[in-house]
Design an enzyme around this catalytic site. Structure first.
Site, PDB file in Angstrom:
ATOM      1  N   HIS A   1      25.213  15.282  31.978  1.00  0.00           N
ATOM      2  CA  HIS A   1      25.435  15.261  30.980  1.00  0.00           C
ATOM      3  C   HIS A   1      26.279  17.137  30.227  1.00  0.00           C
ATOM      4  O   HIS A   1      26.316  16.400  28.470  1.00  0.00           O
ATOM      5  CB  HIS A   1      25.183  14.227  30.138  1.00  0.00           C
ATOM      6  CG  HIS A   1      25.554  12.738  30.204  1.00  0.00           C
ATOM      7  ND1 HIS A   1      26.754  11.555  29.752  1.00  0.00           N
ATOM      8  CD2 HIS A   1      24.559  12.128  31.773  1.00  0.00           C
ATOM      9  CE1 HIS A   1      26.227  10.806  30.124  1.00  0.00           C
ATOM     10  NE2 HIS A   1      25.051  11.132  31.313  1.00  0.00           N
TER      11      HIS A   1
ATOM     12  N   ASP B   1      27.927  18.575  31.684  1.00  0.00           N
ATOM     13  CA  ASP B   1      30.132  18.843  32.204  1.00  0.00           C
ATOM     14  C   ASP B   1      31.563  18.505  31.106  1.00  0.00           C
ATOM     15  O   ASP B   1      31.512  19.800  30.844  1.00  0.00           O
ATOM     16  CB  ASP B   1      30.611  18.254  33.509  1.00  0.00           C
ATOM     17  CG  ASP B   1      30.279  16.800  33.527  1.00  0.00           C
ATOM     18  OD1 ASP B   1      30.342  16.334  32.633  1.00  0.00           O
ATOM     19  OD2 ASP B   1      31.088  16.496  34.457  1.00  0.00           O
TER      20      ASP B   1
ATOM     21  N   GLY C   1      28.569   3.073  43.794  1.00  0.00           N
ATOM     22  CA  GLY C   1      28.099   2.138  42.580  1.00  0.00           C
ATOM     23  C   GLY C   1      26.606   3.073  42.865  1.00  0.00           C
ATOM     24  O   GLY C   1      25.855   2.340  41.707  1.00  0.00           O
TER      25      GLY C   1
ATOM     26  N   GLY D   1      25.552   6.405  41.859  1.00  0.00           N
ATOM     27  CA  GLY D   1      26.164   7.173  41.144  1.00  0.00           C
ATOM     28  C   GLY D   1      25.573   8.683  42.075  1.00  0.00           C
ATOM     29  O   GLY D   1      25.071   9.623  41.870  1.00  0.00           O
TER      30      GLY D   1
ATOM     31  N   ASP E   1      31.480  16.057  39.132  1.00  0.00           N
ATOM     32  CA  ASP E   1      31.613  15.060  40.888  1.00  0.00           C
ATOM     33  C   ASP E   1      32.813  15.890  41.630  1.00  0.00           C
ATOM     34  O   ASP E   1      32.715  16.060  43.055  1.00  0.00           O
ATOM     35  CB  ASP E   1      31.705  13.732  40.691  1.00  0.00           C
ATOM     36  CG  ASP E   1      30.945  13.332  39.593  1.00  0.00           C
ATOM     37  OD1 ASP E   1      29.493  14.269  39.379  1.00  0.00           O
ATOM     38  OD2 ASP E   1      31.206  11.921  39.317  1.00  0.00           O
TER      39      ASP E   1
END
Ligand code: GLA
Length: 373
Positions: free
Chosen positions: A24, A26, A112, A114, A162
């Site tokens: 968290h 990015d 799903g 991650g 990502d």
């Protein structure tokens, strides 16, 4: 692989990713350190003369078909096909000509969990369409385009990590990415040479309210940056954290800020250790990152915390949740010859709590998106 009437013009592979540390951060213009997984999505593609796109997937009986109308504006194709249509839309929106194509998708990146199955799909499709169309789009510019597909066409407000990871990582290395400037450093991460392994535990916990919670964490961070008068939380230095916290009202917003600021610093500290070849010593930073996500950012769930605690109790050097949170995966840094024992310990802890049995993967830095020979 979905059946073709004739051989495809080529095949393109894009990996999933784990994030070693920097969660968290990015979308706060901060730092991340992901690496690409050996799990990957492969797209076989061939031109299609009618200018439309037909997409088949191993995972679905029903091919998705769309034309120029559906990619004229975001959101017109939904479901998994949206990630493909989104890439076509983003390429066209950036002024590139995208030829019609038939695409067939196969993947062993779990959905799903991650591990960025969506970025892998976007990156593989993007690579295929760029090559088929002869589009001039250097690798450094591809992550933003794939991110636009996800943010604007699909409608998920994710950061750049990502897509950057699956497009720009390098085998044997972690990718130190400055999410503001997109500058990268490929940091050597040779686990095997150090007798180490990264065990990835797929918690198989259902993602609980993940989309809404992600958006709300992002909104809190943006609000805090505004209150502090900075462009993004990346601009709050670790040394100035206490002063910044004193200027904010409310325990929750302070904890959110503390997570982001301390997490950025943990990424920098991890990179320093890796540059010095001290892989084992990053363990405490991984574990501290987990505590920060659990207590300050509040994005973990009981299955995830149980996996981290069991891995540490079984001798992992460090362990943390990886990815957006509210389910997904944990990574643990372990001696290579202890990975089975650590996995067994996690399985036993899960059984004791009545959770679904977890899945395991061994992760070592694999190549980024590329065309297959
Ligand atoms: C998801 C998002 C990323 C990043 C992580 C949290 O994976 O797609 O952009 O924000 O969560 O680090």
């Amino acid at each position: 692989m979905h059946r073709y009437g004739e051989p495809p013009a080529g095949r393109w592979a894009a990996p999933g990713r784990v994030n070693l540390i920097g969660e968290h951060t990015d979308y706060n213009d901060g730092f991340v350190l992901p690496f690409a997984l050996p799990l990957r999505t492969v797209v076989a593609a061939a031109p299609q003369d009618d200018g439309r796109w037909t997409v088949g997937s191993e995972l679905s009986d029903c091919p998705v078909e769309f034309g120029a109308d559906e990619v004229a504006a975001p959101g017109r194709v939904t479901g998994w096909g949206a990630y493909v249509a989104g890439v076509v839309w983003a390429l066209r929106d950036a002024g590139h000509h995208v030829p019609g194509a038939r695409l067939a998708i196969a993947s062993d990146v779990p959905l799903g969990s991650g591990l960025s199955s969506s970025a892998a799909l976007e990156a593989a499709v993007l690579a295929a369409l760029v090559d088929l169309g002869g589009v001039d789009l250097p690798a450094e510019r591809r992550p933003r385009l794939a991110q636009r597909a996800e943010n604007t066409y699909v409608g998920a407000p994710t950061g750049i990590m990502d897509q950057a990871a699956v497009i720009r990582c390098r085998a044997g290395h972690a990718l130190f990415l400055d999410c503001r400037t997109e500058a990268v450093e490929h940091v050597p991460f040779d686990l095997a040479a150090a007798g180490l392994a990264v065990l990835v535990v797929d918690s198989r916990a259902p993602h609980r309210h993940a989309d809404g919670e992600y958006a709300s964490r992002r909104a809190s961070c943006e609000q805090a940056a505004e209150l502090l008068g900075v462009a993004a939380l990346r601009d709050v230095p670790a040394a100035g954290l206490d002063e910044a916290l004193a200027r904010l009202d409310g325990d929750e917003i302070r904890r959110r800020v503390r997570h982001v600021v301390t997490e950025d610093q943990r990424v920098l500290d991890t990179v320093e250790l890796l540059r010095a070849g001290r892989i084992r010593d990053i363990g405490p930073l991984l574990t501290a990152s987990h505590a920060s996500m659990r207590d300050d950012f509040e994005i973990t769930v009981p299955e995830i915390d149980t996996a981290v605690e069991a891995a540490l109790a079984a001798g992992a050097y460090g362990a943390r949740m990886t990815g957006g949170g509210f389910g997904g995966c944990v990574l643990a840094l372990v001696d290579a010859d202890r990975s089975d024992a650590v996995a067994d310990a996690v399985t036993t802890a899960y059984a004791g709590r009545g959770f679904h049995a977890p899945n395991f993967h061994l992760a070592a830095p694999a190549p980024a998106t590329h065309r297959l020979p």
